[in-house]
Each structure stands twice: as structure tokens, then as C-alpha cells.
Enzyme design. Structure first.
Site, mmCIF file in Angstrom:
data_model
loop_
_atom_site.group_PDB
_atom_site.id
_atom_site.type_symbol
_atom_site.label_atom_id
_atom_site.label_comp_id
_atom_site.label_asym_id
_atom_site.label_seq_id
_atom_site.Cartn_x
_atom_site.Cartn_y
_atom_site.Cartn_z
ATOM 1 N N GLU A 94 60.133 121.168 50.109
ATOM 2 C CA GLU A 94 61.348 120.370 50.220
ATOM 3 C C GLU A 94 62.116 120.341 48.899
ATOM 4 O O GLU A 94 61.524 120.405 47.829
ATOM 5 C CB GLU A 94 60.987 118.933 50.615
ATOM 6 C CG GLU A 94 60.538 118.850 52.062
ATOM 7 C CD GLU A 94 59.957 117.498 52.444
ATOM 8 O OE1 GLU A 94 60.076 117.146 53.617
ATOM 9 O OE2 GLU A 94 59.386 116.805 51.593
ATOM 10 N N CYS A 107 66.827 118.261 43.116
ATOM 11 C CA CYS A 107 65.433 118.049 42.733
ATOM 12 C C CYS A 107 64.608 119.188 43.354
ATOM 13 O O CYS A 107 64.574 119.351 44.570
ATOM 14 C CB CYS A 107 65.011 116.679 43.265
ATOM 15 S SG CYS A 107 63.323 116.255 42.920
ATOM 16 N N CYS A 114 50.052 119.952 45.560
ATOM 17 C CA CYS A 114 49.810 119.729 44.132
ATOM 18 C C CYS A 114 48.319 119.499 43.939
ATOM 19 O O CYS A 114 47.653 118.946 44.803
ATOM 20 C CB CYS A 114 50.589 118.503 43.658
ATOM 21 S SG CYS A 114 50.459 118.205 41.879
ATOM 22 N N CYS A 118 47.263 112.624 41.799
ATOM 23 C CA CYS A 118 47.645 111.289 41.331
ATOM 24 C C CYS A 118 47.517 110.339 42.524
ATOM 25 O O CYS A 118 47.928 110.678 43.639
ATOM 26 C CB CYS A 118 49.073 111.294 40.796
ATOM 27 S SG CYS A 118 49.285 112.348 39.347
ATOM 28 N N CYS A 121 50.672 109.318 44.833
ATOM 29 C CA CYS A 121 51.668 110.325 45.220
ATOM 30 C C CYS A 121 51.316 110.997 46.543
ATOM 31 O O CYS A 121 50.209 111.508 46.727
ATOM 32 C CB CYS A 121 51.790 111.374 44.122
ATOM 33 S SG CYS A 121 53.037 112.626 44.484
ATOM 34 N N GLY A 163 54.833 119.319 43.484
ATOM 35 C CA GLY A 163 54.094 120.153 42.548
ATOM 36 C C GLY A 163 54.204 119.751 41.098
ATOM 37 O O GLY A 163 55.005 118.885 40.724
ATOM 38 N N GLU A 164 53.349 120.355 40.278
ATOM 39 C CA GLU A 164 53.368 120.137 38.830
ATOM 40 C C GLU A 164 53.953 121.415 38.204
ATOM 41 O O GLU A 164 53.285 122.456 38.153
ATOM 42 C CB GLU A 164 51.941 119.872 38.338
ATOM 43 C CG GLU A 164 51.744 119.977 36.844
ATOM 44 C CD GLU A 164 52.682 119.109 36.006
ATOM 45 O OE1 GLU A 164 52.894 117.924 36.327
ATOM 46 O OE2 GLU A 164 53.230 119.636 35.017
ATOM 47 N N SER A 195 59.737 117.899 34.598
ATOM 48 C CA SER A 195 58.897 116.706 34.555
ATOM 49 C C SER A 195 57.433 117.113 34.650
ATOM 50 O O SER A 195 57.067 117.976 35.447
ATOM 51 C CB SER A 195 59.259 115.791 35.735
ATOM 52 O OG SER A 195 58.478 114.613 35.700
ATOM 53 N N SER A 217 55.537 111.891 33.055
ATOM 54 C CA SER A 217 55.113 110.818 33.954
ATOM 55 C C SER A 217 53.976 110.058 33.289
ATOM 56 O O SER A 217 52.867 110.565 33.195
ATOM 57 C CB SER A 217 54.650 111.409 35.289
ATOM 58 O OG SER A 217 55.743 112.008 35.951
ATOM 59 N N LEU A 218 54.277 108.866 32.810
ATOM 60 C CA LEU A 218 53.300 108.119 32.012
ATOM 61 C C LEU A 218 52.495 107.167 32.897
ATOM 62 O O LEU A 218 51.289 107.285 32.995
ATOM 63 C CB LEU A 218 54.069 107.371 30.921
ATOM 64 C CG LEU A 218 53.317 107.011 29.666
ATOM 65 C CD1 LEU A 218 52.696 108.228 29.014
ATOM 66 C CD2 LEU A 218 54.261 106.328 28.686
ATOM 67 N N HIS A 219 53.168 106.199 33.464
ATOM 68 C CA HIS A 219 52.645 105.294 34.495
ATOM 69 C C HIS A 219 51.575 104.302 34.048
ATOM 70 O O HIS A 219 51.217 103.401 34.813
ATOM 71 C CB HIS A 219 52.133 106.066 35.718
ATOM 72 C CG HIS A 219 53.124 107.025 36.306
ATOM 73 N ND1 HIS A 219 54.480 106.887 36.164
ATOM 74 C CD2 HIS A 219 52.952 108.149 37.042
ATOM 75 C CE1 HIS A 219 55.101 107.891 36.780
ATOM 76 N NE2 HIS A 219 54.204 108.670 37.317
ATOM 77 N N ASN A 293 57.562 103.710 45.599
ATOM 78 C CA ASN A 293 58.075 103.972 46.955
ATOM 79 C C ASN A 293 56.885 104.078 47.892
ATOM 80 O O ASN A 293 56.056 104.961 47.720
ATOM 81 C CB ASN A 293 58.863 105.281 46.983
ATOM 82 C CG ASN A 293 60.120 105.182 46.147
ATOM 83 O OD1 ASN A 293 60.896 104.246 46.279
ATOM 84 N ND2 ASN A 293 60.304 106.139 45.255
ATOM 85 N N CYS A 336 61.134 109.640 45.191
ATOM 86 C CA CYS A 336 60.052 110.099 44.310
ATOM 87 C C CYS A 336 58.693 109.883 44.967
ATOM 88 O O CYS A 336 58.400 108.804 45.461
ATOM 89 C CB CYS A 336 60.031 109.314 43.002
ATOM 90 S SG CYS A 336 61.547 109.363 42.080
#
Ligand code: SAH
Length: 364
Positions: A94, A107, A114, A118, A121, A163-164, A195, A217-219, A293, A336
């Protein structure tokens, strides 16, 4: 689709020059092909009257023009558009268009699924299927721009889809080369953001290879919690990650974007905000706060509005730029962390709404 045929959008200009030469044509033809592919956006080689008939035939039968087929397109009430693309092996990805005139951000996905798992996600739950080729990345831009015609021009690209990107380094870096080539789409590196969840060695390589913007992406502001949420932290700890960020060669006045997902009761307390301030001390940083989300089956929740604003205030009070990011396209599963490329059966696309969603607008 032709088997063994060459995916022509895989080629950087130099690779295309080599290929053109290898089939007996002069190297300058490659620039012409780039113009046909990326400026004129031809649908067939017989539209190219400046090429000999025999070269046209060679291109027609020896190469593949499209790496993707558009299977579905869904538009959200906020204008966000999600494109579902089929790949030649039947897999799907997508891309999400976020219109904010005059800015049109696309995007991009870099992998099918992936591998990083995480915990928050949805893409991670699909698992890793395969890397995308450069052509499959570049074609996301071509196909969406083709659809748009002259209505608008895609202005910004973010590698924040499935994906990464840094786990598919070669293809992503070639795609960036192709997208930025002045003979083709001529994107400026400053309008491209990659990212990453924090693959430190590849971050260093990216800094040397191509001067795109970096988002991390810290989080979580400490290793224990981050390792729980993002297993990649067990390989590259926060200390290593922040050191790599300090070393990243930034253009003057540029900063690294740190994405911080806000998860109710998990990482959204004032002490987390204070630890984040400390962690980012001395780093050229801006923070994007992304309220979680949700999707069916997710174990996390989005914090209350008050909690989000209180978190933001601690950061801005310490002179850290921090925006609450409006996640768009929520009701079509395009926000996201909601991309799973499941098409009409996508459980995240059933149109649930959530209190508070869409409340925040992008400050500044
Ligand atoms: N793998 C890269 C690129 C994906 S970017 C990376 O991690 O940076 C997608 C962003 O959305 C990441 O910051 C990701 O952590 C975040 N995200 C994932 N799931 C989310 C969710 N459910 N709600 C909000 N953001 C989410």
C-alpha cells in the site's frame, strides 16, 4: 507479465546507460528513456518516436514498464487516498497520498510486511514477506502521479509505509537515486524522508550516501521499555542510536525528526516526557507525537487529549519542538501503523472511528 524481462525502472541512470550500450545503442539514449519514463510517463514504447523502431521493439519485448498494478483505491473523508498495489508475484503493498495543498506527500512502502515485530504496529503482524525492488518503490510514485495527471504534483516523499526501509538498503538507496535524477522526476533530497526504527549501521551508511531527511521511530525514552515495544532495541540500544543521530551529517538548519508514539498508560507519563527531554539534549531534534492509531485486536490505546497535551507541554517547556501529529486516513486504515495490504477484507478499514481522532491539526 513477461518472465525474464527486465524491470526497466530498477535502473539508475548509470545502470541504464550500461544496459543501453549492452544492447547496441548509444549511451545518451538512456537520458531519453528517463524522460519518456519519468517526465512524459509513457504507457507504451510506441509513443517514443525519437527511438528507432527496432529499439522500440526491443524495449517492448525485452523490458517491463510497470512493476505494479493498481488493485484498489480508497479515499478518506479527510482527502487521504490509500492505493493498494499488486506485485508480479501476487503479493500486495500500500501507498498513501496525503494532500495538504500545495504539499502532496506520498507515503511509500519499502517491503512486503516487516521483520521488526514492533508490538504496536499492524504491518509487523503480517511478518516479513520480501523486500521491494527499486522499480516497485519508484513505480509507487509513477502510478500515483499518473493517476493525478495534471491535477497536482507529488511534492514530498516519506518512507513511512510498510516495512523498514533501511533493512532494504540497496533498493531504497537506488530508488532515491532514480527519483532524484535531474533527467527524470528530479525530486530534491530535501523533500524525501527516510524513517527508521533504528538500524544504526545503515543510518551511518545513508548519511554518507544520500542527503535525505532522517526520521527515527523512538517511542520510548529508556532501554527497558523500548526493548519491550521494539525488539530491534535489543540489537541497537538507545545509546548507540542517539550517537548515530549525533553523527548524522545534517544540512544547515536541518534537524532529525523523532517519532514518539503515545500509548495510553505505557509511555505517556510526565516522567517519560522528562526522560525524553534529557535523552535528546544536544541533539538537533524535533519531535512528532503520534497518538496511537488503534485497529481491531490491538493491545494498546490512545491516551486522552489532556495527557497528550500535557506530554507535549513538558517537551515544549524545555525548548524542544514537539508537534502532535494528526494521523490522517484513519477510517480507511491508511494511518501510521495501519497498513497491512489486505484490501477490502482489511479489518482496519471497516470505518471505525475513535473519540478524539482527527481532533488535532498540524500546528505550524
Ligand atoms: N519501519 C520504519 C518505517 C515505518 S514509519 C519506522 O519504524 O520508522 C511508520 C511509523 O508509524 C513508525 O514511526 C511506526 O512506529 C508508527 N506506528 C506503527 N504503528 C502505529 C500505530 N498503530 N499508530 C500510530 N503510529 C504507528
Amino acid at each position: 507479465m513477461k518472465t525474464d524481462a527486465i524491470l526497466i525502472k530498477n535502473f539508475t541512470l548509470q545502470q541504464l546507460e550500461d544496459w543501453v550500450e549492452s544492447v547496441g545503442e548509444r549511451r545518451f539514449r538512456a537520458r531519453q528513456l528517463y524522460r519518456h519514463l519519468y517526465v512524459r510517463r509513457i504507457r507504451s514504447w510506441d509513443e517514443c518516436s525519437d527511438l528507432s523502431k527496432s529499439f522500440q521493439a526491443q524495449l517492448e519485448f525485452g523490458t517491463v514498464l510497470d512493476a505494479l498494478s493498481l488493485e484498489e483505491k480508497r479515499t478518506s473523508s479527510d482527502g487521504t487516498v490509500k492505493y493498494l498495489f499488486g506485485l508480479s508475484d501476487g503479493r500486495r503493498i500500500e501507498s498513501v497520498l496525503i494532500p495538504d495543498p500545495p504539499r502532496y506527500t506520498l507515503c511509500l512502502s519499502s517491503q512486503v510486511g516487516c521483520a521488526l515485530s514492533c508490538r504496536f504496529c499492524l504491518t509487523g503482524t503480517v511478518g516479513f514477506q520480501r523486500n521491494l525492488s527499486a522499480a516497485e518503490i519508484v513505480d509507487q510514485v509513477c502510478r500515483v502521479q499518473q493517476e493525478a495527471g495534471n491535477r497536482f504534483r507529488i511534492s514530498n516523499l516519506v518512507f513511512m509505509g510498510m516495512g523498514e526501509p533501511l533493512a532494504n538498503y540497496e533498493a531504497v538507496s537506488n530508488a532515491v537515486h532514480i527519483l532524484c535524477d535531474p533527467n527524470g522526476m528530479a525530486f530534491s533530497h530535501r523533500r524525501i524522508t527516510v524513517s527508521t526504527a533504528g538500524l544504526v549501521p545503515q543510518m551511518e551508511r545513508l548519511g554518507r550516501d544520500s542527503p535525505v531527511n532522517l526520521a527515527v521511530s523512538l517511542h520510548a525514552p529508556e532501554d527497558g521499555l523500548r526493548s519491550e515495544l521494539m525488539p530491534v532495541n535489543r540489537t541497537y540500544s538507545l545509546g548507540d542510536l542517539l550517537n548515530a543521530c549525533r553523527r548524522y551529517p545534517l544540512a544547515p538548519r536541518k534537524r532529525i525528526t523523532f517519532e514518539y508514539l503515545l500509548l495510553d498508560g505505557v509511555n505517556d507519563q510526565p516522567r517519560h516526557a522528562k526522560a525524553l527531554v534529557k535523552l535528546l539534549h544536544g541533539v538537533k531534534a524535533k519531535v512528532n507525537l503520534i497518538p496511537f492509531n488503534s485497529y481491531p485486536g490491538s493491545e494498546f490505546r490512545r491516551p486522552s487529549e489532556e495527557r497528550i497535551l500535557a506530554f507535549q507541554e513538558i517537551l515544549t517547556g524545555a525548548q524542544l519542538t514537539a508537534l502532535v501529529r494528526q494521523s490522517r486516513g484513519f477510517e480507511i486504515g491508511a494511518a501510521c501503523g495501519q497498513l497491512a495490504a489486505l484490501g477490502k477484507d482489511d479489518p482496519s478499514s471497516r470505518g471505525e472511528t475513535e473519540a478524539g481522532h482527527g481532533f488535532f491539526s498540524l500546528p505550524g
